[in-house]
Design an enzyme around this catalytic site. Sequence first.
Site, PDB file in Angstrom:
ATOM      1  N   HIS A 158      -3.617  -5.031   0.265  1.00 43.46           N
ATOM      2  CA  HIS A 158      -3.113  -5.562   1.538  1.00 43.46           C
ATOM      3  C   HIS A 158      -3.174  -7.090   1.549  1.00 43.46           C
ATOM      4  CE1 HIS A 158      -2.689  -1.817   3.839  1.00 43.46           C
ATOM      5  NE2 HIS A 158      -3.692  -1.390   3.086  1.00 43.46           N
ATOM      6  N   CYS A 191       0.831  -1.206   0.000  1.00 42.32           N
ATOM      7  CA  CYS A 191       0.000   0.000   0.000  1.00 42.32           C
ATOM      8  C   CYS A 191       0.868   1.259   0.000  1.00 42.32           C
ATOM      9  CB  CYS A 191      -1.000  -0.045   1.151  1.00 42.32           C
ATOM     10  SG  CYS A 191      -2.455   0.953   0.771  1.00 42.32           S
ATOM     11  N   GLU A 200      -1.721  -9.096   3.437  1.00 40.19           N
ATOM     12  CA  GLU A 200      -1.645  -9.654   4.795  1.00 40.19           C
ATOM     13  C   GLU A 200      -3.000 -10.038   5.368  1.00 40.19           C
ATOM     14  OE1 GLU A 200      -1.163  -6.491   3.944  1.00 40.19           O
ATOM     15  OE2 GLU A 200      -1.662  -5.073   5.540  1.00 40.19           O
TER      16      GLU A 200
HETATM   17  N1  GLN Z   1      -2.065   6.863   2.446  1.00 44.97           N
HETATM   18  C1  GLN Z   1      -2.112   6.066   1.257  1.00 44.97           C
HETATM   19  C2  GLN Z   1      -3.437   6.203   0.533  1.00 44.97           C
HETATM   20  O1  GLN Z   1      -4.425   6.619   1.099  1.00 44.97           O
HETATM   21  C3  GLN Z   1      -1.821   4.603   1.565  1.00 44.97           C
HETATM   22  C4  GLN Z   1      -2.879   3.960   2.382  1.00 44.97           C
HETATM   23  C5  GLN Z   1      -2.427   2.670   3.047  1.00 44.97           C
HETATM   24  O2  GLN Z   1      -1.250   2.378   3.111  1.00 44.97           O
HETATM   25  N2  GLN Z   1      -3.348   1.908   3.578  1.00 44.97           N
HETATM   26  O3  GLN Z   1      -3.518   5.887  -0.628  1.00 44.97           O
END
Ligand code: GLN
Length: 541
Positions: A509, A383, A511
Amino acid sequence: MASKLIFVTGGVLSSIGKGITASSIGTLLESRGLKVTIQKLDPYLNVDAGTMNPYQHGEVYVTEDGAETDLDLGHYERFTSATMKRINNVTSGQIYQEIIQKERKGEFLGGTVQVIPHVTNLIKEKIRQLMSTDVDAVIVEVGGTVGDIEGLPFLEAIRQLGAEVGRSNAIYIHVTYVPYVKAAGELKTKPTQHSVKELRAIGIQPDIIVCRAERSIPSAVKKKIALFANLKEHEVVTAKDLPTIYEVPLVLQKERLDELIIEKLQIPTNKEADLTQWKEVVNRIKKPTEGSVRIAIVGKYVELPDAYKSIIESFVHAGAANNVKVEIKWVNAEDLTTTPAEELLSDVHGVLVPGGFGERGIEGKIEAVRFARERKIPFFGICLGMQCAVIEFARNVAGLKGANSAEFDRDTPYPVIDLMEEQKGIEEKGGTMRLGAYPCVLKEGTFSFKAYGRKEISERHRHRYEFNNAFRETLEKAGLVIAGTSPDGKLVEVVEIKEHPWFVAVQYHPEFKSKPMNPHPLFVDFVKAAKAIRDSREVAS
Ligand code: GLN
């Protein structure tokens, strides 16, 4: 057969592993061929965990259907095969929001709206929504501890529901803590006595008490607890501290917890619990035969591992799959702006940059990517970690000086990461990100394709920003591999670089989908690559 209900409450103090107990009950019942689901009732007034700071609440766990939930739901999915949905996490905030909306519409027809019956009725309705003919047991965990003011409506609701469905259809399991007081050389039962008393005052008589303790609880102590709680000795079960949470179902089985539950609920099953596979994984977690690898997690909540719960668990699963122990080296991203990466990262076999929000620590994370890319250390970006990998590549390989994400620098000449089109104009914070499972198509010949072994995958998301397609051509020309996109090709979901032992960065994600018996393929291959680096360094030295 309609679903049976298993209520799990907690006493004495929080963080004693009520969630793991509820999950382990799920594991045990599933191992007897039963179908279960687990629900968490959270007494706080936030509508969901999505708006809470990790310092307050740890990780926000995202479900397939895009709910931002309590991290215990992660345990529920890892310990059972149940798929968690929005309805599996009910908060006071949700309950009150729904009731107040109804009230404003005039749906109460002039009546006074009250905690009993309106709030309690709605709580019961939320539990009943999970009860069906194809679920044998619904395990309901009440967050917080008995005695909390805000938890009262939930306890009252489960008391009522238990009475409604009748004796053999619902049981109450109370998880307490039995401290060992060194000075006296004794395990103390008083806190348990008090919390059972508290529970009884609300009208709930526990059927089983699970005692969390540092050490095994001897029969005499169990007897004492049983006496005060109106129970028999075998209805007091010990869950002592263990080297891995995955061993908890095994220990609870030894204490015959599943037998007790089945007997009390009169569940017709003559199948013995089969935990053979579970035991094998636990064995590999406890005694890996091929040593250990060290992996750095470069984040901003490094003093608070609960913020990265699912990532830590994914490493446990991937470690077991590779027969190694994964040692995590927590590196505070901000330290990388004052201390050379060489000093902080040269002893690790892999670098992971996890998700996150806000500017703090960003430059350190980008520095960690640079170090891993240049030194050919396996790298995994998740992410925000993926976004940092794109920024690093843009700045240091494609020569786009000052490249950044619009989240951190609105005036950057090269916004290689930008707000998603669908996010523009959204002002409200709760539940408005791109959330939940989306399909993704992988490119053949990439590290990711190799790991998954197929082209079409589905993974869970939680973000507002994305790879900016205006820079796609420039970055691809400079060597960035677009390894995965949304099926229409418009959203970049995975980037990689070639001529590297393993460098994968994903917008989603992974995970959230790793389980002990079904470890996530990207974590498995990342750890495998780390192991190869470890071995090659050993040969070289
Ligand atoms: N802050 C980033 C976004 O909103 C990444 C979000 C995250 O890592 N969950 O795109």
